[in-house]
Design a protein around this motif. Structure first.
Motif, PDB file in Angstrom:
ATOM      1  N   VAL A 203       0.835  -1.205   0.000  1.00  0.00           N
ATOM      2  CA  VAL A 203       0.000   0.000   0.000  1.00  0.00           C
ATOM      3  C   VAL A 203       0.870   1.256   0.000  1.00  0.00           C
ATOM      4  CG1 VAL A 203      -1.704   1.307   1.339  1.00  0.00           C
ATOM      5  CG2 VAL A 203      -1.951  -1.173   1.076  1.00  0.00           C
ATOM      6  N   ALA A 204       1.938   1.236   0.785  1.00  0.00           N
ATOM      7  CA  ALA A 204       2.842   2.392   0.847  1.00  0.00           C
ATOM      8  C   ALA A 204       3.513   2.658  -0.492  1.00  0.00           C
ATOM      9  CB  ALA A 204       3.906   2.164   1.930  1.00  0.00           C
ATOM     10  N   ASN A 205       3.587   1.629  -1.327  1.00  0.00           N
ATOM     11  CA  ASN A 205       4.214   1.765  -2.643  1.00  0.00           C
ATOM     12  C   ASN A 205       3.190   1.862  -3.779  1.00  0.00           C
ATOM     13  OD1 ASN A 205       7.430   1.347  -2.610  1.00  0.00           O
ATOM     14  ND2 ASN A 205       6.502   0.230  -0.901  1.00  0.00           N
ATOM     15  N   GLY A 206       1.950   2.159  -3.422  1.00  0.00           N
ATOM     16  CA  GLY A 206       0.930   2.422  -4.433  1.00  0.00           C
ATOM     17  C   GLY A 206       0.357   1.208  -5.120  1.00  0.00           C
ATOM     18  N   ILE A 207       0.521   0.030  -4.511  1.00  0.00           N
ATOM     19  CA  ILE A 207       0.009  -1.206  -5.099  1.00  0.00           C
ATOM     20  C   ILE A 207      -1.322  -1.560  -4.434  1.00  0.00           C
ATOM     21  CG2 ILE A 207       0.466  -3.667  -5.485  1.00  0.00           C
ATOM     22  CD1 ILE A 207       3.514  -2.819  -5.048  1.00  0.00           C
ATOM     23  N   ILE A 208      -2.342  -1.843  -5.237  1.00  0.00           N
ATOM     24  CA  ILE A 208      -3.631  -2.261  -4.696  1.00  0.00           C
ATOM     25  C   ILE A 208      -3.529  -3.722  -4.252  1.00  0.00           C
ATOM     26  CG2 ILE A 208      -6.071  -2.672  -5.210  1.00  0.00           C
ATOM     27  CD1 ILE A 208      -5.404   0.269  -5.095  1.00  0.00           C
ATOM     28  N   VAL A 209      -3.963  -3.987  -3.029  1.00  0.00           N
ATOM     29  CA  VAL A 209      -3.926  -5.347  -2.482  1.00  0.00           C
ATOM     30  C   VAL A 209      -5.338  -5.925  -2.480  1.00  0.00           C
ATOM     31  CG1 VAL A 209      -3.422  -6.788  -0.475  1.00  0.00           C
ATOM     32  CG2 VAL A 209      -1.911  -4.869  -1.058  1.00  0.00           C
ATOM     33  N   ALA A 210      -5.457  -7.120  -3.052  1.00  0.00           N
ATOM     34  CA  ALA A 210      -6.713  -7.868  -3.032  1.00  0.00           C
ATOM     35  C   ALA A 210      -6.506  -9.126  -2.201  1.00  0.00           C
ATOM     36  CB  ALA A 210      -7.148  -8.236  -4.443  1.00  0.00           C
ATOM     37  N   LEU A 211      -7.511  -9.479  -1.413  1.00  0.00           N
ATOM     38  CA  LEU A 211      -7.469 -10.725  -0.648  1.00  0.00           C
ATOM     39  C   LEU A 211      -8.078 -11.820  -1.505  1.00  0.00           C
ATOM     40  CD1 LEU A 211      -8.727  -9.315   2.787  1.00  0.00           C
ATOM     41  CD2 LEU A 211      -6.385  -9.391   1.872  1.00  0.00           C
ATOM     42  N   GLY A 212      -7.371 -12.944  -1.627  1.00  0.00           N
ATOM     43  CA  GLY A 212      -7.887 -14.000  -2.478  1.00  0.00           C
ATOM     44  C   GLY A 212      -7.162 -15.308  -2.272  1.00  0.00           C
ATOM     45  N   HIS A 213      -7.795 -16.408  -2.698  1.00  0.00           N
ATOM     46  CA  HIS A 213      -7.232 -17.752  -2.516  1.00  0.00           C
ATOM     47  C   HIS A 213      -6.764 -17.907  -1.069  1.00  0.00           C
ATOM     48  CE1 HIS A 213      -7.394 -19.388  -6.577  1.00  0.00           C
ATOM     49  NE2 HIS A 213      -7.112 -18.168  -7.016  1.00  0.00           N
ATOM     50  N   HIS A 214      -7.672 -17.633  -0.146  1.00  0.00           N
ATOM     51  CA  HIS A 214      -7.289 -17.652   1.267  1.00  0.00           C
ATOM     52  C   HIS A 214      -8.370 -18.296   2.124  1.00  0.00           C
ATOM     53  CE1 HIS A 214      -9.941 -14.425   2.902  1.00  0.00           C
ATOM     54  NE2 HIS A 214      -9.906 -13.953   1.678  1.00  0.00           N
ATOM     55  N   ASN A 215      -7.953 -18.647   3.331  1.00  0.00           N
ATOM     56  CA  ASN A 215      -8.862 -19.189   4.338  1.00  0.00           C
ATOM     57  C   ASN A 215      -8.750 -18.354   5.600  1.00  0.00           C
ATOM     58  OD1 ASN A 215     -10.729 -20.920   5.532  1.00  0.00           O
ATOM     59  ND2 ASN A 215      -9.156 -22.336   6.259  1.00  0.00           N
ATOM     60  N   GLY A 216      -8.687 -17.048   5.423  1.00  0.00           N
ATOM     61  CA  GLY A 216      -8.515 -16.148   6.546  1.00  0.00           C
ATOM     62  C   GLY A 216      -9.743 -16.077   7.428  1.00  0.00           C
ATOM     63  N   SER A 217      -9.500 -15.889   8.695  1.00  0.00           N
ATOM     64  CA  SER A 217     -10.591 -15.700   9.658  1.00  0.00           C
ATOM     65  C   SER A 217     -11.097 -14.266   9.552  1.00  0.00           C
ATOM     66  CB  SER A 217     -10.085 -15.963  11.073  1.00  0.00           C
ATOM     67  OG  SER A 217      -9.120 -14.969  11.432  1.00  0.00           O
ATOM     68  N   ALA A 218     -12.186 -13.994  10.253  1.00  0.00           N
ATOM     69  CA  ALA A 218     -12.703 -12.628  10.276  1.00  0.00           C
ATOM     70  C   ALA A 218     -11.659 -11.663  10.826  1.00  0.00           C
ATOM     71  CB  ALA A 218     -13.981 -12.570  11.109  1.00  0.00           C
ATOM     72  N   GLU A 219     -10.892 -12.129  11.821  1.00  0.00           N
ATOM     73  CA  GLU A 219      -9.845 -11.278  12.413  1.00  0.00           C
ATOM     74  C   GLU A 219      -8.718 -11.039  11.412  1.00  0.00           C
ATOM     75  OE1 GLU A 219     -11.153 -14.003  13.879  1.00  0.00           O
ATOM     76  OE2 GLU A 219     -12.410 -12.937  15.332  1.00  0.00           O
ATOM     77  N   ASP A 220      -8.298 -12.095  10.688  1.00  0.00           N
ATOM     78  CA  ASP A 220      -7.251 -11.943   9.673  1.00  0.00           C
ATOM     79  C   ASP A 220      -7.677 -10.929   8.612  1.00  0.00           C
ATOM     80  OD1 ASP A 220      -5.595 -13.950  10.774  1.00  0.00           O
ATOM     81  OD2 ASP A 220      -6.669 -15.527   9.676  1.00  0.00           O
ATOM     82  N   ILE A 221      -8.916 -11.044   8.177  1.00  0.00           N
ATOM     83  CA  ILE A 221      -9.428 -10.181   7.118  1.00  0.00           C
ATOM     84  C   ILE A 221      -9.518  -8.739   7.594  1.00  0.00           C
ATOM     85  CG2 ILE A 221     -11.482  -9.689   5.712  1.00  0.00           C
ATOM     86  CD1 ILE A 221     -11.869 -12.820   5.664  1.00  0.00           C
TER      87      ILE A 221
END
Length: 405
Positions: A203-221
Motif C-alpha cells: 500500500v505504501a508503494n501504491g500497489i492495490i492489495v486484493a485478498l484471495g485464494h485464502h482461508n482467513g478468519s474474520a480477524e485476519d481479514i
C-alpha cells in the motif's frame, strides 16, 4: 500584396485541413449506454472532444456506445499464456488484438503462482510489451495472483502447491523491478505469516492489495483491511468446495464496506443466487467484473497441457480435474456484462460501470472508464442480443482497432 493574400489563403487551407484530419467522428454514433440517448462522438488527437446529442438516429439498429471494457484479471487469451514458458511480445500483441475484438481496450495481464525465475522473466517481457506503441496503451499495469496465497487444497484453486510461499517483500521487489514497477495489483492470503506487514508495504508503494485464494478468519481479514487491502479477488471462487456455514472467508469480505470484490459473472463460476446476493450487498458502486480468462479461452474444447498442469477446456469453463476445481474462465469480460444484467436485472449503465468505470477508478486510470469531454477515446460499439454483448467496433485512443464489418 497578392503574394501575401495567397500565402494567407494557403495557411488557412492547410490549417483547416489539419483540423479536419485531427477531428474524427467516423463510426462513433449510437445509443449512449448511460441514458439511452442517441449521440455522435467526435475525437481530437485520441481524446473525446464532443458528445453531440442527436434528435433522430437509426434506433432500429440498436447499436450502443460505451467506454471500452477494463479487465484487471486475465491470465491469457487465444493460446497466449502470460505465465507460460513461451511468452513473447508478439504473443502479447496477438492476445491484445484478440481482446480488442471482444471489446476489452484495457487489461492487466495476470501472472499466477509459478517458478520464481519464470515469473521474473515474464514480467520483464510484459514490461517490454507495455512500451510497444501499438498495444502499450491497453496495458497500464499487471496483476500478480500469488505465490503468497493459501497452500490448502480448494483454497489454492489451480495454483501449484510447490510454488506457494509466505509473503517476502525483498523477493517481491525483484519481481517489481523486472516488471519496471508495472505490478499494480497483487492477490494475497491475509492469514499467512508476514502478510500484514507485506500488505502495508504494498500500500505504501501504491500497489492495490486484493485478498484471495485464502482461508482467513474474520480477524485476519479485518487486520488486512486495516492495513490497506481494498479488494477481494473473484469472491466466491478460490475457495474450498466445503466450508463452515458461519465461519468462512466470504462473509467478512461481504460485510466490510471497505472491500470491493471482483466477480467472475460468466454464468458458471458463480450461481445466479450467489451473484444476486453479492450484488445486493455491494451494489454497482462497489463491484468490479473480471473474466479470469485463461489462455485457452477462444480455443476448441479439449484436454490441454499447460506447464505442469493438465487442464480440461469445456465450452464454458476451464477445469483442473486432478484437484476437482475450476482453473479459470473460457470467456472474455464482455460475457460477464450480459450475464450480470440477466442475473441481477441491473441496467446496462450499471453493468458497464462494473466492467469499466469502477476498475478505472480503483486504479486511478483517470483518462478512461467513462465517456466524457477530454477522456481518452477508448470506445466500444455493440449490440445486445439476448443479453449477450456483440461487439461491432472497438476504438483505442480514437483509432479503430476492430470492426465486425
Amino acid at each position: 500584396m497578392i503574394f501575401k493574400y495567397t500565402s494567407v489563403l494557403a495557411l488557412f487551407f492547410f490549417y483547416n485541413m489539419g483540423i479536419s484530419q485531427s477531428i474524427d467522428t467516423s463510426g462513433m454514433e449510437g445509443i449512449l449506454y448511460s441514458d439511452e440517448g442517441w449521440v455522435s462522438i467526435s475525437t481530437t488527437k485520441g481524446k473525446i472532444s464532443g458528445i453531440n446529442r442527436l434528435s433522430k438516429g437509426n434506433k432500429e439498429s440498436k447499436i450502443y456506445v460505451a467506454p471500452g471494457l477494463i479487465d484487471v484479471q486475465i491470465n491469457g487469451y487465444m493460446g497466449v499464456d502470460f505465465s507460460g514458458p513461451d511468452l513473447t511480445v508478439e504473443g502479447i500483441r496477438k492476445a491484445t488484438k484478440a481482446l480488442w475484438k471482444a471489446g476489452v481496450t484495457t487489461y492487466f495481464p495476470t501472472i499466477i503462482t509459478s517458478d520464481f525465475n519464470r515469473m521474473k522473466t515474464n514480467f520483464a517481457i510484459l514490461a517490454e510489451a507495455q512500451k510497444d506503441p501499438e498495444i502499450g496503451k491497453s496495458i497500464p499495469g499487471f496483476h500478480l495472483e500469488g505465490p503468497y496465497i493459501s497452500p490448502l487444497s480448494g483454497f489454492r484453486g489451480a495454483h501449484l502447491e510447490k510454488y506457494i510461499k509466505n509473503p517476502d517483500w525483498e523477493e517481491f521487489q525483484e519481481l517489481q523491478k523486472a516488471a519496471n514497477n508495472g505490478i499494480k495489483l497483487i492477490t494475497v492470503a491475509p492469514e499467512l505469516d508476514g502478510a500484514i506487514p507485506f500488505i502495508r508495504n504494498c500500500v505504501a508503494n501504491g500497489i492495490i492489495v486484493a485478498l484471495g485464494h485464502h482461508n482467513g478468519s474474520a480477524e485476519d481479514i479485518e487486520r488486512a483491511i486495516d492495513a490497506g487491502a481494498k479488494m477481494a479477488t473473484h469472491l466466491g471462487n478460490g475457495c474450498a468446495n466445503e466450508i463452515n456455514r458461519h465461519h468462512n472467508p466470504i462473509w467478512p469480505q461481504l460485510a466490510d464496506d471497505r472491500i470491493t470484490p471482483s466477480l467472475i459473472a460468466d454464468g458458471f463460476h458463480l450461481t445466479k443466487e450467489e451473484v444476486r446476493s453479492f450484488y445486493k450487498v455491494k451494489g454497482p458502486n462497489k463491484t468490479i467484473l473480471v473474466s479470469d480468462a485463461l489462455d485457452l479461452a477462444g480455443l476448441p474444447p479439449g484436454e490441454y497441457t499447460r506447464g505442469e498442469r493438465t487442464l480440461l477446456l469445456t465450452p464454458n469453463v476451464v477445469k483442473l480435474p486432478k484437484e476437482n476445481v475450476l482453473a479459470g474462465a473460457a470467456s472474455p469480460i464482455s460475457a460477464c456484462v450480459g450475464v450480470i444484467m440477466d442475473f441481477t436485472q441491473c441496467t446496462l449503465n450499471d453493468a458497464i460501470q462494473m466492467a469499466s468505470t469502477n476498475p478505472a477508478k480503483m486504479f486511478s486510470l483517470s483518462e478512461i472508464g467513462e465517456i466524457g469531454q477530454g477522456k481518452r477515446a477508448d470506445l466500444i460499439l455493440f449490440k445486445l442480443e439476448d443479453n449477450e454483448v456483440v461487439i461491432h467496433k472497438t476504438f483505442v485512443s480514437g483509432q479503430l482497432v476492430y470492426s465486425k464489418d
